[in-house]
Motif scaffolding. Sequence first.
Motif, PDB file in Angstrom:
ATOM      1  N   GLY A 190       0.799  -1.223   0.000  1.00 41.18           N
ATOM      2  CA  GLY A 190       0.000   0.000   0.000  1.00 41.18           C
ATOM      3  C   GLY A 190       0.824   1.261   0.000  1.00 41.18           C
ATOM      4  N   SER A 191       2.113   1.154   0.333  1.00 39.65           N
ATOM      5  CA  SER A 191       2.979   2.331   0.316  1.00 39.65           C
ATOM      6  C   SER A 191       3.494   2.589  -1.103  1.00 39.65           C
ATOM      7  CB  SER A 191       4.167   2.148   1.257  1.00 39.65           C
ATOM      8  OG  SER A 191       3.735   2.098   2.599  1.00 39.65           O
ATOM      9  N   LYS A 192       3.704   3.840  -1.415  1.00 38.88           N
ATOM     10  CA  LYS A 192       4.225   4.220  -2.730  1.00 38.88           C
ATOM     11  C   LYS A 192       5.711   4.526  -2.610  1.00 38.88           C
ATOM     12  CE  LYS A 192       1.764   6.727  -5.485  1.00 38.88           C
ATOM     13  NZ  LYS A 192       1.027   7.869  -6.118  1.00 38.88           N
ATOM     14  N   LEU A 193       6.480   4.060  -3.580  1.00 39.21           N
ATOM     15  CA  LEU A 193       7.917   4.309  -3.615  1.00 39.21           C
ATOM     16  C   LEU A 193       8.196   5.492  -4.532  1.00 39.21           C
ATOM     17  CD1 LEU A 193      10.858   3.325  -2.926  1.00 39.21           C
ATOM     18  CD2 LEU A 193      10.758   2.087  -5.088  1.00 39.21           C
ATOM     19  N   LEU A 194       8.921   6.475  -4.020  1.00 42.56           N
ATOM     20  CA  LEU A 194       9.239   7.668  -4.795  1.00 42.56           C
ATOM     21  C   LEU A 194      10.663   7.605  -5.320  1.00 42.56           C
ATOM     22  CD1 LEU A 194       7.691  10.423  -2.478  1.00 42.56           C
ATOM     23  CD2 LEU A 194       6.580   9.079  -4.279  1.00 42.56           C
ATOM     24  N   LEU A 195      10.816   7.756  -6.647  1.00 40.23           N
ATOM     25  CA  LEU A 195      12.118   7.784  -7.294  1.00 40.23           C
ATOM     26  C   LEU A 195      12.443   9.216  -7.706  1.00 40.23           C
ATOM     27  CD1 LEU A 195      11.700   4.745  -9.743  1.00 40.23           C
ATOM     28  CD2 LEU A 195      12.833   4.737  -7.526  1.00 40.23           C
ATOM     29  N   PRO A 196      13.727   9.583  -7.718  1.00 40.28           N
ATOM     30  CA  PRO A 196      14.080  10.918  -8.212  1.00 40.28           C
ATOM     31  C   PRO A 196      13.823  11.019  -9.711  1.00 40.28           C
ATOM     32  CG  PRO A 196      16.056   9.619  -7.844  1.00 40.28           C
ATOM     33  CD  PRO A 196      14.914   8.810  -7.305  1.00 40.28           C
ATOM     34  N   ARG A 197      13.543  12.239 -10.186  1.00 36.10           N
ATOM     35  CA  ARG A 197      13.383  12.473 -11.623  1.00 36.10           C
ATOM     36  C   ARG A 197      14.630  13.165 -12.158  1.00 36.10           C
ATOM     37  NH1 ARG A 197       8.377  14.607  -9.874  1.00 36.10           N
ATOM     38  NH2 ARG A 197       9.059  16.716 -10.390  1.00 36.10           N
ATOM     39  N   ASN A 242       7.676  17.088   0.778  1.00 43.22           N
ATOM     40  CA  ASN A 242       6.739  17.590   1.791  1.00 43.22           C
ATOM     41  C   ASN A 242       5.301  17.249   1.439  1.00 43.22           C
ATOM     42  OD1 ASN A 242       7.944  19.032   4.101  1.00 43.22           O
ATOM     43  ND2 ASN A 242       8.925  20.280   2.530  1.00 43.22           N
ATOM     44  N   ASN A 243       5.009  17.166   0.136  1.00 34.98           N
ATOM     45  CA  ASN A 243       3.640  16.888  -0.315  1.00 34.98           C
ATOM     46  C   ASN A 243       3.367  15.392  -0.460  1.00 34.98           C
ATOM     47  OD1 ASN A 243       3.056  19.634  -0.455  1.00 34.98           O
ATOM     48  ND2 ASN A 243       3.644  19.793  -2.610  1.00 34.98           N
ATOM     49  N   ALA A 244       4.371  14.564  -0.239  1.00 33.85           N
ATOM     50  CA  ALA A 244       4.194  13.115  -0.398  1.00 33.85           C
ATOM     51  C   ALA A 244       3.325  12.549   0.710  1.00 33.85           C
ATOM     52  CB  ALA A 244       5.561  12.430  -0.399  1.00 33.85           C
ATOM     53  N   ASP A 245       2.700  11.407   0.420  1.00 39.33           N
ATOM     54  CA  ASP A 245       1.880  10.735   1.428  1.00 39.33           C
ATOM     55  C   ASP A 245       2.730  10.354   2.639  1.00 39.33           C
ATOM     56  OD1 ASP A 245      -0.278  10.944  -0.268  1.00 39.33           O
ATOM     57  OD2 ASP A 245       0.000   8.943  -1.136  1.00 39.33           O
ATOM     58  N   GLU A 246       2.093  10.274   3.788  1.00 43.40           N
ATOM     59  CA  GLU A 246       2.803  10.058   5.051  1.00 43.40           C
ATOM     60  C   GLU A 246       3.625   8.779   5.048  1.00 43.40           C
ATOM     61  OE1 GLU A 246       4.123  10.898   8.841  1.00 43.40           O
ATOM     62  OE2 GLU A 246       3.008  12.167   7.449  1.00 43.40           O
ATOM     63  N   LYS A 247       3.125   7.707   4.428  1.00 41.53           N
ATOM     64  CA  LYS A 247       3.828   6.421   4.463  1.00 41.53           C
ATOM     65  C   LYS A 247       4.601   6.139   3.178  1.00 41.53           C
ATOM     66  CE  LYS A 247       0.754   4.264   7.827  1.00 41.53           C
ATOM     67  NZ  LYS A 247      -0.109   3.094   8.142  1.00 41.53           N
ATOM     68  N   SER A 248       4.940   7.170   2.453  1.00 44.30           N
ATOM     69  CA  SER A 248       5.724   6.990   1.235  1.00 44.30           C
ATOM     70  C   SER A 248       7.127   6.503   1.571  1.00 44.30           C
ATOM     71  CB  SER A 248       5.814   8.308   0.455  1.00 44.30           C
ATOM     72  OG  SER A 248       4.553   8.731  -0.003  1.00 44.30           O
ATOM     73  N   ILE A 249       7.715   5.763   0.644  1.00 42.25           N
ATOM     74  CA  ILE A 249       9.094   5.291   0.761  1.00 42.25           C
ATOM     75  C   ILE A 249       9.917   6.045  -0.269  1.00 42.25           C
ATOM     76  CG2 ILE A 249      10.615   3.291   0.587  1.00 42.25           C
ATOM     77  CD1 ILE A 249       8.036   1.594   1.175  1.00 42.25           C
ATOM     78  N   VAL A 250      11.027   6.632   0.160  1.00 44.70           N
ATOM     79  CA  VAL A 250      11.824   7.493  -0.722  1.00 44.70           C
ATOM     80  C   VAL A 250      13.146   6.823  -1.057  1.00 44.70           C
ATOM     81  CG1 VAL A 250      12.859   9.776  -1.027  1.00 44.70           C
ATOM     82  CG2 VAL A 250      10.757   9.523   0.327  1.00 44.70           C
ATOM     83  N   LEU A 251      13.426   6.668  -2.333  1.00 45.81           N
ATOM     84  CA  LEU A 251      14.713   6.152  -2.772  1.00 45.81           C
ATOM     85  C   LEU A 251      15.673   7.324  -2.966  1.00 45.81           C
ATOM     86  CD1 LEU A 251      16.420   3.706  -3.776  1.00 45.81           C
ATOM     87  CD2 LEU A 251      15.693   4.316  -6.084  1.00 45.81           C
ATOM     88  N   LEU A 252      16.760   7.326  -2.195  1.00 45.74           N
ATOM     89  CA  LEU A 252      17.752   8.393  -2.256  1.00 45.74           C
ATOM     90  C   LEU A 252      19.066   7.845  -2.807  1.00 45.74           C
ATOM     91  CD1 LEU A 252      17.109   9.895   1.292  1.00 45.74           C
ATOM     92  CD2 LEU A 252      16.329  10.872  -0.872  1.00 45.74           C
ATOM     93  N   HIS A 253      19.689   8.574  -3.714  1.00 52.79           N
ATOM     94  CA  HIS A 253      21.023   8.221  -4.194  1.00 52.79           C
ATOM     95  C   HIS A 253      22.032   8.898  -3.264  1.00 52.79           C
ATOM     96  CE1 HIS A 253      19.787   7.200  -8.589  1.00 52.79           C
ATOM     97  NE2 HIS A 253      18.742   7.107  -7.778  1.00 52.79           N
ATOM     98  N   ALA A 254      22.736   8.105  -2.471  1.00 54.72           N
ATOM     99  CA  ALA A 254      23.605   8.673  -1.440  1.00 54.72           C
ATOM    100  C   ALA A 254      24.715   9.543  -2.018  1.00 54.72           C
ATOM    101  CB  ALA A 254      24.202   7.557  -0.589  1.00 54.72           C
ATOM    102  N   CYS A 255      25.241   9.177  -3.173  1.00 49.79           N
ATOM    103  CA  CYS A 255      26.270   9.994  -3.835  1.00 49.79           C
ATOM    104  C   CYS A 255      26.371   9.576  -5.291  1.00 49.79           C
ATOM    105  CB  CYS A 255      27.631   9.845  -3.138  1.00 49.79           C
ATOM    106  SG  CYS A 255      28.355   8.199  -3.287  1.00 49.79           S
ATOM    107  N   ALA A 256      26.957  10.449  -6.116  1.00 54.42           N
ATOM    108  CA  ALA A 256      27.133  10.165  -7.540  1.00 54.42           C
ATOM    109  C   ALA A 256      25.801   9.766  -8.175  1.00 54.42           C
ATOM    110  CB  ALA A 256      28.184   9.081  -7.752  1.00 54.42           C
TER     111      ALA A 256
END
Length: 223
Positions: A141-148, A188-202
């Motif tokens: 049920g959670s949405k995964l957010l990828l960078p654009r 900030n506008n993402a759903d409360e239980k969203s999962i965020v994929l972050l690229h730590a570097c490069a």
Amino acid sequence: RVFAPISTFAQNKIIKMVESNAFSHVERVPTDAIFLTQKLFLEDPHPKKVALGIGAYRTDEGKPYVFPSIKKAEDAIIAEAMNKEYQPFTGNKQFIHGAQDLIFGEDLCGIPRENFATVQSLSGTGALRVVSEFLKANFQGSKLLLPRPSWGNHKQMFEHVGIALGSYAYFEPTTRGFDFDGCLQDLNNADEKSIVLLHACAHNPTGVDPTKEQWDQILEVVK
């Protein structure tokens, strides 16, 4: 463990399967654009060609460059003559602790080591494949957010296991830099239980990274 050569009977069975088009229904995956670029580069006879496809260090002769530190590590592993024992499901404990110390510092930011969940995997793509199965099983049920944008196979891997995807602003084409304001706004506008994929570097594929101060603000939003 000793493996016997394949028998004539088995060889004939394989040949019959191929001849009967037993795999004719299997859909061929599209050619990866990056590896296609590398293939075209290798086939190009131009004496002054430059490879800009696969992001790897090369020598002046175009051969893969092996860093001295990597060679030293390989020599140390060979000299240790390890016994090749099976590892726990989560990986080699010494490697895991070393990775935690490298990322979080030897004091682990004051957090007890048992509070960290670390799993050894095969490369970055392998790590995302493992985490995709974990998220599907435990965060339905959670949405995964990828960078654009994000790396091409990220979207395919998560979609393959049925995870709903969204995105957040990252790259600003006009400045060729990081869209910090857009990123914070989307997070900030993402759903409360969203999962965020972050690229730590490069960041892949742009190579653009937030500053340390920007990272502090990003983490304040997503924590």
